[in-house]
Structure formats: structure tokens, C-alpha cells
Design an enzyme around this catalytic site. Structure first.
Site, PDB file in Angstrom:
ATOM      1  N   THR B 139       0.840  -1.198   0.000  1.00  0.00           N
ATOM      2  CA  THR B 139       0.000   0.000   0.000  1.00  0.00           C
ATOM      3  C   THR B 139       0.873   1.245   0.000  1.00  0.00           C
ATOM      4  OG1 THR B 139      -1.565   1.395   1.210  1.00  0.00           O
ATOM      5  CG2 THR B 139      -0.321  -0.161   2.541  1.00  0.00           C
ATOM      6  N   ASP B 141      -0.139   3.868   1.101  1.00  0.00           N
ATOM      7  CA  ASP B 141      -0.534   4.605   2.311  1.00  0.00           C
ATOM      8  C   ASP B 141       0.358   4.290   3.510  1.00  0.00           C
ATOM      9  OD1 ASP B 141      -2.607   5.553   0.757  1.00  0.00           O
ATOM     10  OD2 ASP B 141      -4.059   4.096   1.503  1.00  0.00           O
ATOM     11  N   MET B 186      -2.640  11.775  -1.510  1.00  0.00           N
ATOM     12  CA  MET B 186      -3.508  10.705  -1.028  1.00  0.00           C
ATOM     13  C   MET B 186      -3.058  10.295   0.381  1.00  0.00           C
ATOM     14  SD  MET B 186      -3.664   8.370  -4.454  1.00  0.00           S
ATOM     15  CE  MET B 186      -4.706   8.824  -5.838  1.00  0.00           C
ATOM     16  N   LEU B 296      -0.785   9.693 -10.246  1.00  0.00           N
ATOM     17  CA  LEU B 296       0.669   9.622 -10.485  1.00  0.00           C
ATOM     18  C   LEU B 296       1.410   9.241  -9.209  1.00  0.00           C
ATOM     19  CD1 LEU B 296       1.428  12.621 -12.813  1.00  0.00           C
ATOM     20  CD2 LEU B 296       1.343  10.186 -13.365  1.00  0.00           C
ATOM     21  N   ARG B 298       0.669   6.953  -7.172  1.00  0.00           N
ATOM     22  CA  ARG B 298       0.735   5.492  -7.129  1.00  0.00           C
ATOM     23  C   ARG B 298       1.663   4.931  -8.187  1.00  0.00           C
ATOM     24  NH1 ARG B 298      -2.946   3.293  -4.373  1.00  0.00           N
ATOM     25  NH2 ARG B 298      -4.867   4.341  -3.821  1.00  0.00           N
TER      26      ARG B 298
END
Lengths: 403, 403
Positions: B139, B141, B186, B296, B298
Site C-alpha cells: 500500500t 498509504d 492521497m 501519479l 501510485r
């Protein structure tokens, strides 16, 4: 051609920066450092705006090791400006030039900077002050006439081609999650950057599927019909739109976020992509979102086109040589040769042919739909973006026989 | 440990894609190809959602040359999904596994995917079906607990660090043109991506100047005071804000563009950066704009961290080896070693410790202002982003003596 007396040379950078504008600066400086006809090599900080404040630095005092490194540093190391020279500034500039014995001026910039250079050239002539002014082209917008293309464009085009490919790789991992994506580009009144997003496209399914350029009026009905048709056919839709697109009445889609106008009366917009996303959500009930790479288009250090960087250096170098040989009131142009393989040489064009003239995207680079590029655009643009783009690998997806 | 009978292995990719999730896929596949205990090596297209439709492919049929190339291709080559497994899907999946004699499942994903894997593992146990399920972490994140970090984060962090440096290079070319810029990131509920924007910062003047993480409530007053103070001091302000920031009442700033919720009830937002820009324009009368690099983050193929890519491969490879040795209901973790130099080994953790747990940004990585990182964050994150970031060169700007 009047022989120009030996004197000092000054360099400025102007307008929106690019990832390779420092390569032009280094081209100018290295040519000047090697030439005995130049005495002082000066830089104006923040272009003509800094010059008026006499914010001038001595480029001979920089460490020699700096130049090769600066060549690869994005943005304008001298600082830039977007200042429109007032009529009463002209004499002031010439007076400053007299005091500093500046006889050569190299100005790296786009249309507006060419206008500045041209007016200064005229003012010098009227004041009987011997001055060679040469414009060195630079703009990601690629909208200068009489040059095959503009240094800065190749790198921005490479960024947008890769950004479109990469961002779409995310969409296709789960097409139904956000089936519609808008990528918003810069480009002022010209669609050069917008169409560059197609340079990685190899077949119809590849992105982008719809390209919206500023040259062609936007129709919401036509757009929504097209989005729906593509969505039904392939399951997702990648749209690349210029931030400056306008509807048939001339109303900019981006005026939602309009923040004023710049010194040259170009409207400053934001919001076209957001508006397109809202249109799709409201009318087609499809989930949509947008990427707005913004200033990364100008500056992405990881997407610099080696070709673009080399050409940026070349126009700087040739600008200095032209000024030193007594040329003035001219811009360096790139002359393209496709035999035996792609390369560029340079030429000069009168600034009167350049100043405030915009070269829009030629009709031949868009097909009948006006939302997709033609083969001739690929032939034009692919050599400018440097190394070939990656070809992403896909799995062969023949399903197992059900058990 | 129950010895697992020889059988087939299946691999799926789930959740948001990353630039290195295919390196994990190739790690899983290459380890399986080399191991005699595996019979068929299958892939589920679009994760568990495709599995339910028996969209299964035979990975032994792919050309051998594909795997080394796919390792460097961003996004999920098998396709991904964001499907929340329903209770009545569980038996269906086990029934499919029986029919295809699937005895090993590798599921590459984040928190939600770990939940899926854990529930499937329990269902297999209850159905007395011998199955080894291993989660492979992924991830951008970076919010999975019990692993030093998550594959995918290092590349996204590298992208954001470079994007912040590069975009700011444009701002400083003419600071007064748009003195305030917001870059939107994000990261869901965690600020890991947002703070990664600071990894290129070497001194106080470097960007970003204000970091807004989802962990800390946003106060418009405090924000505007801070923007104004920085603007007065250095002439421009670079703000990096998570798209998910919320005010003191828990209201998301991005709800202007809220587009619904996903299958796991995570709100889908857009608009935080736009709202911050409007705040600055209205209250401080400063020109402001935003970059929203979107997907972008990711996927940027030009910003892949070699370290991240190698670790993504490693967790895939070790996931296969764990499954083949009979481990199940576990996730592979990265265990960090800083001696003699940074490197990672792997371990396993029970999925009950992972499923639906989010690791937020630890307090120690933000200073008292809560809007800037501490030194310990650099020590944590710099090794993850691979090669050192570029150090951009500047001119020495001592002015000439006025004449």
C-alpha cells in the site's frame, strides 16, 4: 552589419520556467566564456524586472564546476519574471546598459519575452546605442512561430505522455472503480501540450481516448456522447483537457476558479478538469476524477528529454555566437532535419516575426473528430521527447477451462 | 504445522495499485516456478471479485521472458478489485478452490485485503479444507501495522519528495506570480504520504513549509496565520495537504467534491486543495493555486525506488515460501536492520493483528507545530526511497556594485 564594440554581455530568463531553460543559460554562458570578444558576463536576476532594479550578478564569479551541474537543474536559476516593459522603462534600460557598458543581451523566453527584446532593440537603435539583442526560444507551450519546436516542449511532452500512460495503468487495474478520468494540461491558447499526452498511444484502446484542445470549441453534448460511447465500448475513458478550453460562446470552462489576468492580459484559470468531472457525474452518473499535474508539467526532473536538453543548450550557445557576430533583434530558431536521422541545426529570424505571435496546433495534427491526433503528429513529436517511451507488459489472459 | 498436500497455487492482487505491486507478483511467481511442491500456478483476474466469476488464468503459460519485464511495469498486471467479500461468498470461494484443487493462496494487498484473506482462511478451516493463505503487504498509504513499512510506499514517497522539490522550482523562478501553492496527496486516514513531501527538504527555506496530515484537525485560523507569517518571511509558501484532512468538527475539507463511499465505507473525496486555495485567496488576498498529482502518486514509473521494488519482490517470494511450508492466515512483514547498513529481512504476523487495523503516523515524526516533520522521520524514511534525491544547484547571487 555594424561591428559591435567590445563590451559586456548580459543574460536574462523570462516567462514560465521549463525543465531545460538552465541548459540554455549554460549554453549562453559557456559560449561567452570561451570567446575573447566578451568582457564581463552578467546575469539579470528575474529578467528585465530585476534589471530595472540593477539586480545584476557577475557570472564569471561562479565556480567553474557549477555550469555542468546547472545544465541538469530544472527551472530558471537566474529567476524569471512576467513583467511587461512600459514605454518609459525603455530609456531607463538603455541608460543602465550604458552605465554597465552592456553591448550584448541574450534573453531566454517565449512570445512575450521576444516582444520585450524587440522593443529594447528598437529603443537602443533610436538612442544610437550599439547593442546586440538576441532572443533564445523557450516555452513548454511550443507556440513560437518560425522554429520547428521550442526548447522546453520536448520535456513537458515527455512528462505528459508518461503521466497519461502511468495514471491510466491505475485506472485499468480496476476500471469500474473510477471509469472516467480527466488529466488537465497547461498550454495557453495552443493544444501542443494536450496532444503530447497521446505520444505513448499505440492502439485505439490506449489512452487518451478524448483530447480537448483550446483551438476547438468545447460542446458538452458532443463530449458526453463521446464519453458514453467509449465507456460502453471499453469500460473506461481517459480524457486529456487543456485548462484553457472554451465553449462555443467563448466562455472558458475553467472560469469557476478564475483568479485574474497576468500582466499580458492572459487569463489565469483553474477548474476545467473539475468542471468536466462534474459534467460526467451529473449527466452520465459515472464516477469520475481528475489529475492536475500542474507545475510538474514544466519541471519534472525525472522526465527531461535528453534531446530537448541538448537543443536548449544549442540555442543558448548559438544565441551568444550570433550576438557576438553583431546580429541583433533576432531569435534563434531550431531547423529540423530528418536525414540521415533526426537532428536540428539553428537559424535566426527577425523578432518582428515572433513577438506576440502564437503558433497554434496545425489542423493536420488532429483527425476529423478534432479529439484525436493523426500519424503526422507522432512523426513530428516523437523525436523531440528523447528516449523511446516504455512499453508496458501485459499478461496473456486466456481463462482456464472451467472445472 | 499441518503438512499441506501438493496442489495448485493461486495469486491475486487487490486494492489500490502501486508502482511496484507487480514486483511482488513476480516474486510470488518466480518462487513458485522454482519449487517442486507446486503444481499449477494460477492468477485470479481482479482479485477475489474475478475469482468468484472463475476468471482464472494459468501463469505457467506466460512466456518466460515476461517476468523480468513485468517486474518493472507499474500497476497490477492481474487487475485489482475493491470488493468486500460477503459472508455467503466465503463458501463459494472454498468450493471453487476445491474444484481447482487450489491449496495455496497468495493475496497481495493492504488492510482490506488482509481482512479478506483472514476470513477466507477461517472459512477454509471451518469447511475442513486444507488451504494455506498468505497476505503479501502492499500500500502506498504505509498504514499496515507490524511491518516496518509497506512495499509501494517508498516509490510513492520518492514521487512526492521529487514532485514537491520540482514544483517549487517553478514557484521560486517568480515567487510573486503565485506565491502560495498547495500540493494535494492521497493517504486515506494516515499522513505517511503527506510527510514524505519533506524528504528533499534540507533547510527551513526548502519546501514544504506547511504539512497538513489527516491525523491533526485543520484549523483555518491557524492555517491562515501560518501562511501569512511564512509569506512575509520568505515570499512564498508551499503547503502539502492530504486530500482527507478534516476540521475540528470532523468535517472533511474535501467534501466539496465528495463522490460517495467505496465498498469499505471509506469516503471518496476530492477538493481539499481547492478549498485551501480559496481560503488563501479570500482571506489573505494572495494568488494561490494547486497541483493534484492524483494517480501519479501510485504509478509514476520514473520515480520507482529501487529499494522499494526489491523489497516488493522479496515479500512476494517469501510469501510463496511461507505458504509452501504450510504457514497460513499470516502476512509477510518487513523487518528493518540498520547495521551494518539499511536492509530488510522478512517475518510473518497473524492476520488477526493486521486485518482492518490502520497504523497512523506516529506522534514522534511531527514537531510541536504538527505541520513539520522531525529528524527521526528522515531517519525512518530516507532509506526507503532508494537513490539519494538530487541536490539542485543555485547561483551565487551577490549583486554587482552599482555603477
Amino acid at each position: 552589419m555594424t561591428p559591435t564594440p567590445r563590451g559586456n554581455l548580459i543574460i536574462g530568463q523570462s516567462g514560465g520556467a521549463t525543465a531545460v531553460i538552465n541548459a540554455s543559460l549554460v549554453g549562453v554562458v559557456e559560449a561567452a566564456l570561451e570567446d575573447k570578444r566578451v568582457d564581463g558576463i552578467y546575469g539579470m536576476l528575474h529578467g528585465i524586472e530585476g534589471l530595472l532594479k540593477e539586480d545584476i550578478i557577475d557570472l564569471r564569479q561562479q565556480p567553474a564546476s557549477l555550469w555542468p551541474q546547472l545544465r541538469h537543474t530544472p527551472s530558471a536559476a537566474l529567476g524569471s519574471c512576467r513583467y511587461k516593459l512600459q514605454d518609459n522603462d525603455l530609456e531607463h534600460v538603455i541608460e543602465i546598459f550604458r552605465r554597465y557598458n552592456i553591448r550584448y543581451m541574450l534573453y531566454i523566453g517565449g512570445n512575450d519575452s521576444a516582444d520585450t527584446a524587440h522593443r529594447l532593440s528598437k529603443a537602443a537603435h533610436q538612442s544610437n546605442y550599439d547593442l546586440s539583442i538576441i532572443s533564445v526560444p523557450k516555452t513548454i507551450d511550443n507556440d513560437l512561430p518560425h522554429t520547428d519546436h521550442c526548447p522546453g516542449y520536448g520535456s513537458a511532452a515527455r512528462f505528459l505522455a508518461l503521466a497519461t500512460m502511468d495514471s491510466t495503468m491505475n485506472t485499468i487495474s480496476i476500471p469500474w472503480h473510477y471509469p472516467v478520468k480527466v488529466i488537465e494540461t497547461m498550454g495557453r491558447d495552443a493544444g501542443w501540450l494536450t496532444v503530447a499526452s497521446a505520444l505513448g498511444k499505440r492502439d485505439e484502446i490506449d489512452p487518451p481516448h478524448i483530447i480537448l484542445t483550446p483551438e476547438h470549441p468545447f460542446s458538452a453534448d458532443r463530449f458526453l456522447t463521446q464519453v458514453e460511447e467509449i465507456y460502453r465500448r471499453i469500460g473506461y475513458v481517459i480524457i486529456v483537457a487543456a485548462e484553457t478550453i472554451r465553449d462555443e460562446k467563448g466562455q472558458a470552462l475553467g472560469t469557476v476558479g478564475q483568479v485574474g489576468t497576468d500582466a499580458f492580459q492572459h487569463p489565469l484559470l483553474s477548474g476545467a478538469a473539475q468542471n468536466l468531472v462534474e459534467l460526467v457525474k451529473q449527466h452520465l452518473k459515472l464516477r469520475a476524477r481528475f489529475d492536475k499535474p500542474g507545475d510538474l508539467q514544466r519541471m519534472a526532473s525525472t522526465c527531461i528529454s535528453v534531446t530537448d536538453q541538448q537543443e536548449a543548450y544549442l540555442v543558448g550557445q548559438m544565441g551568444t555566437l550570433a550576438a557576438l557576430s553583431g546580429e541583433s533583434d533576432k531569435m534563434v530558431t531550431l531547423v529540423r532535419h530528418d536525414q540521415p536521422s533526426y537532428h536540428c541545426t539553428t537559424d535566426l529570424i527577425d523578432l518582428t516575426e515572433i513577438a506576440n505571435v502564437q503558433r497554434l496546433l496545425p489542423a493536420e495534427y488532429l483527425d476529423e473528430s478534432k479529439t484525436m491526433v493523426t500519424q503526422s503528429f507522432y512523426e513530428y513529436a516523437l523525436p523531440l521527447i528523447g528516449e523511446p517511451l516504455p512499453q508496458y507488459k501485459r499478461l496473456e489472459t486466456t481463462r482456464l477451462t472451467k472445472r
